[in-house]
Design a protein around this motif. Structure first.
Motif, PDB file in Angstrom:
ATOM      1  N   UNK A 366       0.833  -1.209   0.000  1.00 61.09           N
ATOM      2  CA  UNK A 366       0.000   0.000   0.000  1.00 61.09           C
ATOM      3  C   UNK A 366       0.863   1.252   0.000  1.00 61.09           C
ATOM      4  N   UNK A 367       1.895   1.256   0.859  1.00 54.78           N
ATOM      5  CA  UNK A 367       2.858   2.352   0.846  1.00 54.78           C
ATOM      6  C   UNK A 367       4.000   1.952  -0.087  1.00 54.78           C
ATOM      7  N   UNK A 368       4.299   2.798  -1.064  1.00 56.70           N
ATOM      8  CA  UNK A 368       5.284   2.464  -2.093  1.00 56.70           C
ATOM      9  C   UNK A 368       6.649   3.088  -1.778  1.00 56.70           C
ATOM     10  N   UNK A 369       7.703   2.407  -2.242  1.00 55.34           N
ATOM     11  CA  UNK A 369       9.052   2.958  -2.104  1.00 55.34           C
ATOM     12  C   UNK A 369       9.979   2.341  -3.137  1.00 55.34           C
ATOM     13  N   UNK A 370      10.610   3.181  -3.963  1.00 54.03           N
ATOM     14  CA  UNK A 370      11.588   2.681  -4.931  1.00 54.03           C
ATOM     15  C   UNK A 370      12.956   3.343  -4.742  1.00 54.03           C
ATOM     16  N   UNK A 371      13.117   4.047  -3.610  1.00 54.95           N
ATOM     17  CA  UNK A 371      14.401   4.672  -3.304  1.00 54.95           C
ATOM     18  C   UNK A 371      15.151   3.835  -2.267  1.00 54.95           C
ATOM     19  N   UNK A 372      16.386   4.224  -1.987  1.00 51.50           N
ATOM     20  CA  UNK A 372      17.194   3.551  -0.971  1.00 51.50           C
ATOM     21  C   UNK A 372      17.725   4.607  -0.008  1.00 51.50           C
ATOM     22  N   UNK A 373      18.124   4.214   1.206  1.00 54.70           N
ATOM     23  CA  UNK A 373      18.697   5.178   2.142  1.00 54.70           C
ATOM     24  C   UNK A 373      19.981   5.809   1.613  1.00 54.70           C
ATOM     25  N   UNK A 374      20.203   7.062   2.015  1.00 55.67           N
ATOM     26  CA  UNK A 374      21.376   7.807   1.544  1.00 55.67           C
ATOM     27  C   UNK A 374      22.674   7.095   1.912  1.00 55.67           C
ATOM     28  N   UNK A 375      22.696   6.459   3.068  1.00 53.48           N
ATOM     29  CA  UNK A 375      23.895   5.741   3.497  1.00 53.48           C
ATOM     30  C   UNK A 375      24.251   4.626   2.512  1.00 53.48           C
ATOM     31  N   UNK A 483      18.216   0.959  12.268  1.00 51.62           N
ATOM     32  CA  UNK A 483      18.007   0.500  10.888  1.00 51.62           C
ATOM     33  C   UNK A 483      16.601   0.777  10.366  1.00 51.62           C
ATOM     34  N   UNK A 484      15.764   1.380  11.178  1.00 51.92           N
ATOM     35  CA  UNK A 484      14.371   1.611  10.787  1.00 51.92           C
ATOM     36  C   UNK A 484      14.299   2.585   9.619  1.00 51.92           C
ATOM     37  N   UNK A 485      13.530   2.205   8.610  1.00 52.72           N
ATOM     38  CA  UNK A 485      13.484   2.971   7.369  1.00 52.72           C
ATOM     39  C   UNK A 485      12.982   4.400   7.571  1.00 52.72           C
ATOM     40  N   UNK A 486      12.044   4.588   8.479  1.00 52.89           N
ATOM     41  CA  UNK A 486      11.474   5.926   8.698  1.00 52.89           C
ATOM     42  C   UNK A 486      12.496   6.909   9.268  1.00 52.89           C
ATOM     43  N   UNK A 487      13.615   6.399   9.760  1.00 51.90           N
ATOM     44  CA  UNK A 487      14.662   7.258  10.323  1.00 51.90           C
ATOM     45  C   UNK A 487      15.697   7.661   9.277  1.00 51.90           C
ATOM     46  N   UNK A 488      15.542   7.149   8.054  1.00 48.41           N
ATOM     47  CA  UNK A 488      16.548   7.357   7.014  1.00 48.41           C
ATOM     48  C   UNK A 488      16.157   8.488   6.059  1.00 48.41           C
ATOM     49  N   UNK A 489      17.167   9.082   5.456  1.00 47.13           N
ATOM     50  CA  UNK A 489      16.953   9.985   4.325  1.00 47.13           C
ATOM     51  C   UNK A 489      16.986   9.135   3.070  1.00 47.13           C
ATOM     52  N   UNK A 490      15.881   9.145   2.319  1.00 49.75           N
ATOM     53  CA  UNK A 490      15.773   8.285   1.149  1.00 49.75           C
ATOM     54  C   UNK A 490      16.207   9.033  -0.109  1.00 49.75           C
ATOM     55  N   UNK A 491      16.941   8.329  -0.981  1.00 43.85           N
ATOM     56  CA  UNK A 491      17.424   8.940  -2.218  1.00 43.85           C
ATOM     57  C   UNK A 491      17.177   7.992  -3.392  1.00 43.85           C
ATOM     58  N   UNK A 492      17.129   8.542  -4.591  1.00 41.60           N
ATOM     59  CA  UNK A 492      16.916   7.749  -5.791  1.00 41.60           C
ATOM     60  C   UNK A 492      17.851   8.149  -6.898  1.00 41.60           C
ATOM     61  N   UNK A 493      17.482   7.870  -8.114  1.00 40.58           N
ATOM     62  CA  UNK A 493      18.369   8.130  -9.256  1.00 40.58           C
ATOM     63  C   UNK A 493      18.686   9.609  -9.422  1.00 40.58           C
ATOM     64  N   UNK A 494      17.738  10.478  -9.066  1.00 39.80           N
ATOM     65  CA  UNK A 494      17.956  11.915  -9.229  1.00 39.80           C
ATOM     66  C   UNK A 494      19.001  12.451  -8.248  1.00 39.80           C
TER      67      UNK A 494
END
Length: 501
Positions: A366-375, A483-494
């Motif tokens: 239901x909640x989508x995500x195609x990015x990964x954490x900045x780390x 390691x919780x995803x909500x604590x991360x800065x998410x980044x993608x191809x841009x």
């Protein structure tokens, strides 16, 4: 106590990934005539292709086939045995292709070949029909010396009589043997000795990779051919609860239908803990970070250099401090790079108010995500910049989180669930389960037949919640961990910066 299964038992398997489809295949081969696989994703029509929107750890471009397991000799032996079956699958696929376009050809085989031949590369049909590629795996140290895990691995391979297939970059005898056997060109593909003055690595000439989603499609074809039935649908095949009725386990699907069985095997990958909260002390849903690079077809120099014939699978700094891996290009010029140093969690409320980690994917959830954490992106960027500077300007073509289940000690969990008569769990791949696809179900069937206490793998994979273990694998952190995803800065191809080092 669970009633032993019989050839006529009604068996439901939840999940059509590696653990589920391998179990189904071997159950059918063992003579069980009523086996059905349920999945909320139509892996048959989409042929497990991640490009067609299939979200699971099994539905991937490629997976590493390795035999380096340190002191874990049982996994090393099972992986070695599985290698023989991968070779057999390659031969069988070639045979199916040879019989294609005949009057006796079936729609199922035609669909299978269509899946296996996907891609617009220049390798030709024969190259696309291979599942298992013995391209070697280069285990590169990120330091000036080898780590203890590497030395333990070489010692065990010596004991098993397969050390002769390992080539150390700093051993003259190994270098001579590699040259004699045609592996020398894969010993330093990053030119680290020339550029940095030091290159500590071991090339395993028995290892390589498999085309992952195509391998699953082949396994599903074999399972159906053996009599396995499937129910693959986002509503009718989506199991939302597992209950019991008249002393029988029941799988309740999203359309409200109750599927009564004699045995239910939950092999749902990252969705397993949310269906069986009892496993929360044994299994946790986690995500690795993956990125891809797209080689331009006109760059024939790069196309040739990163071809499987010229380039090995590479791991960098495993069991050290980097933990990155990469593959040769596929038939479409895609290079996959993965970062495994940290495996992410995503906590949500599930059945009965349990707070458990659940997948958060690009297509299915239901909640989508195609990015990964900045780390993770920084780790991937460092790997590419240091080892393949010529790829930096190409940027990142895609990113994704690869969701699977980690076990508490990195060993699989295959056993009956205490307090749940007729319900078994088959999960905990911990990032190394795919290589066992052709053989895993053989050992699972023994456990389902009640022979687990008398087998090596039955003992290794047994239910072990509450037992003292040396490893905890991060499961003790819970939602308060880093390691919780909500604590991360998410980044993608841009967010890729080609100028950053």
């Amino acid at each position: 106590m669970t009633t032993p299964i019989k050839p006529t038992s009604k068996i439901l398997i939840v999940g059509s990934g590696v653990f589920g489809i391998s179990t189904a295949l071997w159950l059918a081969r063992a003579g069980y005539a009523d086996v059905t696989v349920l999945d909320m994703q139509d892996t048959a029509s989409a042929a497990y292709d991640p490009g067609a929107g299939i979200d699971s750890a099994s539905a991937d471009l490629n997976k590493i086939i390795r035999f380096s397991y340190g002191t874990e000799i049982e996994y090393q032996r099972l992986a070695t045995e599985a290698a023989g079956l991968w070779e057999e699958w390659n031969r069988d696929i070639a045979s199916v292709a040879a019989d294609a376009d005949t009057a006796a050809d079936t729609p199922e085989r035609k669909a299978l070949l269509s899946t296996l031949l996907r891609g617009d590369g220049d390798g030709g049909d024969e190259s696309k029909l291979k599942l298992w590629w013995n391209v070697g795996m280069l285990r590169m140290s990120c330091k000036e010396e080898f780590g203890s895990f590497e030395m333990e691995t070489l010692e065990n391979m010596e004991k098993e009589g397969i050390r002769d297939y390992q080539f150390r970059s700093d051993d003259e005898q190994d270098l001579a043997r590699a040259k004699e056997r045609g592996w020398a060109h894969k010993l330093d593909p990053c030119q680290r000795q020339e550029r940095f003055g030091v290159h500590k690595a071991v090339l395993d000439s028995t290892a390589g990779f498999v085309a992952a989603y195509k391998s699953c499609a082949w396994a599903q074809y074999l399972a159906k051919k053996a009599g396995v039935k499937t129910l693959l649908d986002p509503v009718r095949g989506k199991v939302v609860d597992i209950t019991s009725k008249d002393n029988h386990p029941v799988a309740v699907t999203a359309d409200g239908v109750e599927h009564v069985a004699d045995l239910i095997v939950v092999a749902g990958g990252g969705w397993t803990p949310s269906l069986l909260p009892e496993v929360k002390d044994l299994l946790e849903t986690t995500a690795g970070s993956v990125a891809t690079i797209q080689l331009p077809k006109e760059r024939t120099d790069l196309w040739e250099r990163f071809a499987p014939e010229n380039h090995p699978v590479i791991t960098w700094g495993m069991r050290q401090e980097k933990e990155v891996y990469s593959f040769p290009r596929d038939e479409n010029g895609v290079i996959k790079v993965g970062w495994r140093k940290t495996k992410w969690t995503n906590f949500k409320d599930v059945h009965g108010g349990h707070r458990l980690s659940v997948p958060k994917t690009a297509h299915v959830t239901e909640e989508k995500e195609d990015r990964i954490p900045a780390q993770a992106m920084e780790g991937i960027k460092e790997y590419i910049t240091l080892n393949f500077p010529e790829l930096v300007s190409l940027g990142i073509a895609s990113t994704k989180l690869c969701w699977y289940t980690d076990s508490i000690d990195n060993s699989f969990v295959v056993d009956f669930v205490p307090g749940r008569p007729g319900v078994a769990v088959c999960s905990g791949g911990s990032g190394h389960g795919f290589k066992f696809l052709p053989i895993l179900g053989r050992e699972v069937v023994k456990i389902l037949e009640g022979k687990g206490p008398n087998t090596v793998y039955g003992q290794m994979w047994k239910w072990r919640a509450g037992e003292p273990l040396k490893e905890r694998n991060g499961l003790e952190e819970g939602e308060g961990g880093p390691r919780v995803l909500s604590k991360q800065t998410m980044v993608g191809t841009a967010d890729w910066d080609a100028t950053a080092a």
